[in-house]
Motif scaffolding. Structure first.
Motif, mmCIF file in Angstrom:
data_model
loop_
_atom_site.group_PDB
_atom_site.id
_atom_site.type_symbol
_atom_site.label_atom_id
_atom_site.label_comp_id
_atom_site.label_asym_id
_atom_site.label_seq_id
_atom_site.Cartn_x
_atom_site.Cartn_y
_atom_site.Cartn_z
ATOM 1 N N VAL A 73 -0.575 8.314 31.250
ATOM 2 C CA VAL A 73 0.331 7.276 30.750
ATOM 3 C C VAL A 73 0.617 6.239 31.832
ATOM 4 C CG1 VAL A 73 2.559 6.818 29.665
ATOM 5 C CG2 VAL A 73 1.346 8.918 29.136
ATOM 6 N N TYR A 74 0.688 6.678 33.112
ATOM 7 C CA TYR A 74 0.991 5.758 34.208
ATOM 8 C C TYR A 74 -0.123 4.733 34.376
ATOM 9 C CZ TYR A 74 2.671 4.256 38.797
ATOM 10 O OH TYR A 74 3.149 3.528 39.860
ATOM 11 N N ILE B 23 8.413 11.725 29.559
ATOM 12 C CA ILE B 23 7.734 10.428 29.683
ATOM 13 C C ILE B 23 8.366 9.420 28.728
ATOM 14 C CG2 ILE B 23 5.556 9.230 29.203
ATOM 15 C CD1 ILE B 23 4.106 11.742 30.301
ATOM 16 N N MET C 198 11.413 9.116 32.547
ATOM 17 C CA MET C 198 11.727 9.826 33.784
ATOM 18 C C MET C 198 10.588 9.617 34.779
ATOM 19 S SD MET C 198 13.270 13.334 32.201
ATOM 20 C CE MET C 198 14.704 13.277 31.099
ATOM 21 N N ASP C 199 10.897 9.885 36.078
ATOM 22 C CA ASP C 199 9.857 9.723 37.080
ATOM 23 C C ASP C 199 8.947 10.958 37.090
ATOM 24 O OD1 ASP C 199 10.994 11.756 38.586
ATOM 25 O OD2 ASP C 199 12.166 10.395 39.804
ATOM 26 N N ILE C 200 7.917 10.934 37.948
ATOM 27 C CA ILE C 200 6.905 11.997 37.921
ATOM 28 C C ILE C 200 7.528 13.375 38.176
ATOM 29 C CG2 ILE C 200 6.310 11.689 40.358
ATOM 30 C CD1 ILE C 200 3.415 12.420 39.615
ATOM 31 N N LEU D 275 10.138 7.613 42.984
ATOM 32 C CA LEU D 275 8.843 8.192 42.663
ATOM 33 C C LEU D 275 8.228 7.365 41.547
ATOM 34 C CD1 LEU D 275 9.826 11.922 42.808
ATOM 35 C CD2 LEU D 275 8.194 10.758 44.280
ATOM 36 N N TRP D 276 6.952 7.600 41.330
ATOM 37 C CA TRP D 276 6.273 6.882 40.266
ATOM 38 C C TRP D 276 7.022 7.086 38.966
ATOM 39 C CZ3 TRP D 276 3.976 10.274 43.617
ATOM 40 C CH2 TRP D 276 3.261 9.674 44.649
ATOM 41 N N ARG D 277 7.158 6.024 38.249
ATOM 42 C CA ARG D 277 7.917 6.035 37.020
ATOM 43 C C ARG D 277 7.212 5.070 36.070
ATOM 44 N NH1 ARG D 277 13.471 6.878 36.313
ATOM 45 N NH2 ARG D 277 13.635 7.250 38.536
ATOM 46 N N ILE D 278 7.193 5.391 34.817
ATOM 47 C CA ILE D 278 6.499 4.532 33.859
ATOM 48 C C ILE D 278 7.442 3.443 33.373
ATOM 49 C CG2 ILE D 278 5.528 4.486 31.538
ATOM 50 C CD1 ILE D 278 4.658 7.522 32.456
ATOM 51 N N LEU E 174 16.730 15.667 36.682
ATOM 52 C CA LEU E 174 15.706 14.981 35.894
ATOM 53 C C LEU E 174 15.653 13.489 36.181
ATOM 54 C CD1 LEU E 174 16.085 16.645 32.380
ATOM 55 C CD2 LEU E 174 14.334 17.070 34.071
ATOM 56 N N PHE F 209 1.235 12.599 32.933
ATOM 57 C CA PHE F 209 1.916 11.475 33.573
ATOM 58 C C PHE F 209 0.898 10.454 34.074
ATOM 59 C CE2 PHE F 209 3.722 9.170 37.094
ATOM 60 C CZ PHE F 209 4.959 8.801 36.603
#
Lengths: 212, 212, 212
Positions: free
Chosen positions: A81-82, A25, A29-31, C208-211, C158, A78
């Protein structure tokens, strides 16, 4: 004993999955990357251990439960935090991130060290203290080494004060005690020794000799 | 033969432990990091070899002697530099460090290549030159690859001129000769071929084709 | 089925050897480094799979054909670029390099995923969907992870959108279908699902979902 070991393993899996997921995180990086790094950290040490012991396929492959708990843990972290991205910049993070990371990593280190010793004892009947401790330490540090190498960091084990050191001390305590006080009590003692040494070292900034 | 192989293994262990420990000292790791990187380099290739051959647990785990020699070597080197820290900045270092590192790494490469072939021959009876050489090369280069990846360097094997190349040539020489002149003489020949090719390549700056 | 699997494996070997060799060429490694990285990428996943499954020595060691095809592929690519070094600076490269790299990596990912499932099914008789898919994904992504770690890059798995994701989807499709439509057809379906998902994700920049 098996149930006891299993409960320890699940707690260790959640702790290591958290530490892997948090680093992912941090690195944005993505989920999926978060889940992969979490799972790799959580099952990496146990996989190495089973391969070393000749237990194939390793438990992480034959039983989905470890990967399942890793995925649940990483996805939960995730999601938190998202949905609260501000958490990464807030004072909360600067204050608590390192502490939570240390606790998760230390708990995983202690648990997998004693679980590794139990697994080694299951496979090899005759007492071999060196072998038991070595397998325990490998199980304890293995997941973190894979996590750090995949994330492009210098492995904790090489640079953090009193890291493998704590695992070796805890592993030795576990091996020494398990014959006299029983396997479960020996595991608890080894776990406590590892965790206490590592936390004390971190709190008091104990350092080993280092060349300046 | 077993005693002969064992003596070679111990020399190779000391050589590789030195190379791992020196890189860790260079990177200002503490005494534990130096020991861990030394031991990983020394037993890494042999562990991979035993896992590949299905010999579990690997010799590095079942016999403490290899780790013991790694620890003695790394601790001795650390002590020398710790008590003479000026050595790192002196002309001594700039002059001799690279040479000593090259010698240790080359000796380890040569020894573990032929030791790996011996181990492969112990496990698989029928002659399979490709298999023997491949296992030998993996044993020879494995420790160095793990060392470089853990230390965050590009593996030697990918960037040093004539590295795996020397191991393959020595391994092939060993496999070809061991049937006619005997296992021990074959091992010595393979070792010499590896070391000589690598040292000549380094001295004369032989380079393989490279894209500019 | 064996011939069919073997043909797939050779195509996958060539595809992965190309991706490893191209990264090594990009990094200006010499002809040996290019061959080593190509071979490591091509056989890395399969080696991990065989070790996990307890198949020792792994096929990559006992049968020279995989390494042979890796070496031919890497040497051919090296020769093309060596004799036309301008290719690296030309518009050709900037235009096609990423596309060719993506195609090779995707083809290897898809093929090794289904080949890994076939190998897992050969070893374990009882149906265990989790185990089959996990071994398939490890086989599919393993070579690329080793390649990226050795080359000092963050592993694709990753950071690339929909990478392991495509392998998991393809692996699941393969496992679901192979009972009803047969092993070969199941493998083809799994391969197509992996490749299509990965290529669509790359073309449409699915994320994809990413923060943030």
């Amino acid at each position: 004993m098996d149930t006891f070991t299993f409960i320890l393993e699940i707690i260790g899996t959640i702790a290591f999955a958290s530490s892997g997921a948090m680093i992912a995180i941090e690195k944005k990086m993505d989920i999926f990357g978060v889940n992969i790094l979490g799972a790799t950290t959580a099952v990496g040490g146990g996989m190495m251990r089973d391969i070393i012991l000749g237990v194939t396929p390793p438990a992480a492959f034959s039983k989905p439960v470890y990967v399942l708990f890793s995925v649940l843990t990483a996805t939960l972290l995730f999601t938190i935090v998202y949905t609260n991205p501000s958490i990464l910049d807030s004072g909360f993070k600067s204050k608590y991130y390192d502490t939570i990371m240390l606790l998760c990593d230390t708990l995983g280190l202690g648990i997998f060290t004693v679980v590794g010793i139990q697994a080694a004892a299951n496979v090899m009947n005759k007492d071999n203290a060196f072998f038991f401790v070595f397998v325990g330490v490998l199980t304890g540090v293995g997941g973190g080494v894979v996590r750090d190498i995949m994330a492009g960091e210098t492995p904790y084990i090489l640079v953090r004060e009193i890291y493998a050191c704590a695992s070796i001390a805890g592993g030795a305590a576990c091996v020494i005690c398990r014959n006299s006080v029983g396997e479960a009590a020996g595991a608890i003692i080894g776990l406590i020794v590892t965790v206490v040494i590592r936390l004390l070292a971190s709190y008091f900034h104990w350092n080993l000799w280092r060349i300046r």
